[in-house]
Design an enzyme around this catalytic site. Structure first.
Site, short mmCIF file in Angstrom:
data_model
loop_
_atom_site.label_atom_id
_atom_site.label_comp_id
_atom_site.label_asym_id
_atom_site.label_seq_id
_atom_site.Cartn_x
_atom_site.Cartn_y
_atom_site.Cartn_z
N HIS A 152 0.84 -1.21 0.00
CA HIS A 152 0.00 0.00 0.00
C HIS A 152 0.87 1.25 0.00
O HIS A 152 0.66 2.16 -0.83
CB HIS A 152 -0.91 -0.03 1.24
CG HIS A 152 -1.71 1.21 1.45
ND1 HIS A 152 -3.06 1.28 1.18
CD2 HIS A 152 -1.36 2.44 1.94
CE1 HIS A 152 -3.50 2.49 1.48
NE2 HIS A 152 -2.49 3.22 1.95
N GLU A 153 1.83 1.32 0.90
CA GLU A 153 2.66 2.53 1.00
C GLU A 153 3.52 2.72 -0.25
O GLU A 153 3.66 3.84 -0.75
CB GLU A 153 3.54 2.47 2.25
CG GLU A 153 2.79 2.34 3.56
CD GLU A 153 1.72 3.40 3.78
OE1 GLU A 153 1.78 4.47 3.14
OE2 GLU A 153 0.80 3.15 4.58
N HIS A 203 -9.53 8.63 3.40
CA HIS A 203 -9.47 7.25 3.90
C HIS A 203 -10.85 6.64 4.11
O HIS A 203 -10.97 5.42 4.24
CB HIS A 203 -8.70 7.20 5.23
CG HIS A 203 -7.24 7.45 5.10
ND1 HIS A 203 -6.69 8.72 5.21
CD2 HIS A 203 -6.20 6.62 4.87
CE1 HIS A 203 -5.39 8.65 5.04
NE2 HIS A 203 -5.06 7.39 4.85
#
Length: 632
Positions: free
Chosen positions: A222-223, A314
């Site tokens: 993800h990062e 988010h």
């Protein structure tokens, strides 16, 4: 051997290959006097060890080795590392196809390596105490499970992008992949977070809600994907485009760790959430109600419309996540096709300001390009199911400005920096407006009636211009500032705001509202580097800004800034980049930490960008300088 003891110096050492003796060395630094970028710019400078002294330590550069270690999942992993000298081996993988041996000075200045560092329990938010170092071992077996997990997961994520899409690292051109573990919060406590800040992945050790964040492959994927997004569509991190940014990071995180549809199931503490994960692409509601922080909307009708979380980046990502899940599980598609479609949409069709409707259009077009109408219709059905319908046209977020009427004039400063002169557009000299020394580049309103600059004495000076059919009369309004403390000042296109930088060279920008009767109290904004993080997290490497310019909306200030992360030995990672500060919203100054976005993140090795300026009639086009410190 070529060594870079700081961002300007390039030292060459000739060493006897048999006994390690230094035969000769010389300074091979090319310098061009007078350039601001030349003075201090170097992108992603070497990740230097704090223990090596090339003049006094005998070097035996052994090279790449195969290493192993048990990770946080208690699984023994194999990965690449670098043997520095003797038995010292560091978590630096030069075994991938992107590694450029010819340009690398190992282990301090690699090009195309995967490097995992420890932040030694410090925080990049607190520059005065931040520190970092290599993670090393006395053998090919590493006994640092946190470092092993981050290093292994970075390698797996690289392999996924290379194998699946032939993408050569995060930036697509073989740039380094950096990870920092053992990162603390700004108060020194254990950080319950992981984020990408444009340069590296940063992992905290968790606490009440999370285990060590480096534990999760999907978290690392993800990062890293946030970096890929920045180098492709660069989706702005607010509103719908920001929710799409978060969703793409989840989608490819789930594809890298593709055994389920959950994100973060390996890093959640037991009992924190009924689903046992941070997010679930198959069920964004995540087994809880909408009052829970673990809940996300699964369709457009449930979306969050407030201002928190940069407009719900988010939160509302769950809508797009659910669309991907429905698309990838359609019998006509599957994960292999779905990931190819989404990568092509991200790379080829989406842009910084894209909205949900643009995601639908981009995915359908990419599906048609790759696989034909059946897969494209499956994409349409998935977006229909989450309420992103096809009855809207694609967004047009560019737009042209009408050309200003009237004659053209040129404002310029004399060679000695004393006079501010005015000329006709054909170059005919009309005379001097100011004769007491000009320190900063003059800034002019869009109608040409108001000029702002910093004088040699350090004052912000304002000049009004009165144009008639027969003459131009400058009206010197005098010193706008009470104290001679300034080094740069600019005026907004409509003449309402003045922004300034002081001679302190700190990370603050001051903005005056000329419609406010109390002009002696500017709004102060502190510059920072944003991260992709659910809890507000910044990194504090911004040292100072230099060039300023307001955008045409009157809500953003564009700037360039010098950034530096230093360790305890004084070695640093430093570079210039370009950012956008949102200072004005709904008729008032933004309170608290302002929204900041970057033109570029993860710049190429040895590269900086600066000196930005907007095009006159196209508010979405800017020009800027690029500086390559490797070639000067």
């Amino acid at each position: 051997i070529v060594a870079h003891p700081n961002m300007l110096k390039r030292l060459v050492y000739v060493i006897d290959a048999e006994n390690g003796a230094i035969l000769t060395h010389f300074d091979h630094t090319c310098q061009i006097d007078g350039g601001r970028l030349q003075a201090s710019a170097k992108t992603r400078e070497a990740v230097k060890t704090s223990t090596q002294n090339i003049e006094s330590t005998e070097l035996t550069l052994v090279g790449p080795v195969n290493a192993s270690g048990v990770d946080l999942l208690n699984v023994n992993r194999n990965f690449g590392a670098w043997q520095v000298s003797g038995n010292q081996i560091v978590l630096e993988d030069a075994s991938k196809s992107m590694f450029n041996a010819a340009q690398s000075v190992m282990p301090n200045d690699p090009v195309g390596a995967i490097v995992t560092l420890t932040a030694l329990g410090t925080s990049p938010e607190v520059q005065s105490s931040f520190n970092y170092d290599f993670i090393s071992s006395g053998s090919a077996t590493f006994n640092n499970p946190t470092g092993v997990s981050a290093h292994y997961n970075a390698g797996k994520s690289f392999d996924y992008y290379k194998t699946t899409f032939n993408r050569n690292s995060i930036d697509g051109t073989g740039g380094n992949i950096l990870s920092f573990v053992e990162v603390s919060d700004n108060d020194g406590s254990s950080m319950e977070n992981a984020y990408w800040n444009g340069a590296a992945m940063w992992y905290g050790n968790g606490g009440t809600f999370f285990k060590r964040l480096a534990r999760g492959l999907d978290v690392g994927g993800h990062e890293m994907t946030h970096g890929v997004i920045e180098k492709t569509a660069n989706l702005e991190y607010q509103g719908e485009s920001g929710a799409m940014n978060e969703s793409f990071a989840d989608v490819f995180g789930a594809m890298i760790d593709r055994d389920d549809w959950k994100i973060g199931e390996d890093v959640m503490q037991a009992g924190v959430n009924p689903s046992g994960c941070l997010r679930d692409l198959s069920n964004p509601n995540n087994g809880v109600n909408s009052s829970s922080p673990w809940w996300q909307p699964k369709q457009l009708s449930e979306r969050y419309t407030g201002n928190d979380d940069n407009g719900g980046v988010h939160i509302n990502s769950g809508i797009c996540n659910r669309a991907y899940y429905l698309f990838a599980t359609n019998a006509a598609v599957g994960k292999d096709k779905a990931e190819q479609v989404y990568y092509k949409a991200l790379r080829d069709y989406l842009v910084k300001s894209s909205k949900f409707i643009d995601l639908r259009i981009a995915v359908m077009q990419a599906a048609t390009d790759l696989y034909g109408s059946a897969v494209s219709q499956a994409a349409a059905a998935a977006f229909d199911a989450v309420g992103i319908l096809g009855n809207q046209p694609a967004g047009n977020y560019l737009g042209q400005l009408n050309k200003n009427p009237g004659d053209e004039y040129v404002l310029c400063v004399s060679d000695d920096g004393i006079n501010l002169d005015l000329a006709l557009g054909n170059g005919q000299y009309l005379g001097s407006i100011f004769t007491q020394g000009v320190e900063s580049k003059p800034s002019i309103t869009d109608d040409g009636r108001f000029i702002v600059f910093v004088s040699a004495a350090g004052h912000i000076v304002t000049v009004g211009m009165n144009y008639t059919q027969t003459q131009i009369i400058p009206i010197l309004n005098g010193n706008f500032s009470a104290n001679p403390i300034w080094r740069n000042a600019v005026v907004s296109k409509d003449g309402r705001f003045i922004a300034g930088l002081t001679q302190n060279q700190d990370n603050r920008v001051y903005i005056f509202d000329l419609a406010d009767p109390n002009l002696n109290l500017p709004q102060t904004f502190t510059l920072y580097n944003p991260t992709y993080s659910q809890t507000p997290t910044i990194t504090g490497e911004v040292q100072y800004a230099d060039v300023l310019e307001f955008d045409y909306s009157g809500a953003y200030l564009m700037y360039d800034a010098f950034n530096k992360l230093s360790n305890s030995s004084g070695e640093d990672i430093s570079y210039w980049d370009i950012g956008f500060l949102k200072f004005w919203n709904n008729g008032q100054f933004v309170s608290g930490a302002p929204f900041i976005s970057k033109l570029f993140s993860g710049l190429p090795e040895n590269t900086s960008v600066g000196d930005p300026t907007f095009a006159k009639n196209s508010p979405y086009i800017i020009a800027f300088d690029v500086f390559d410190s490797a070639s000067n």
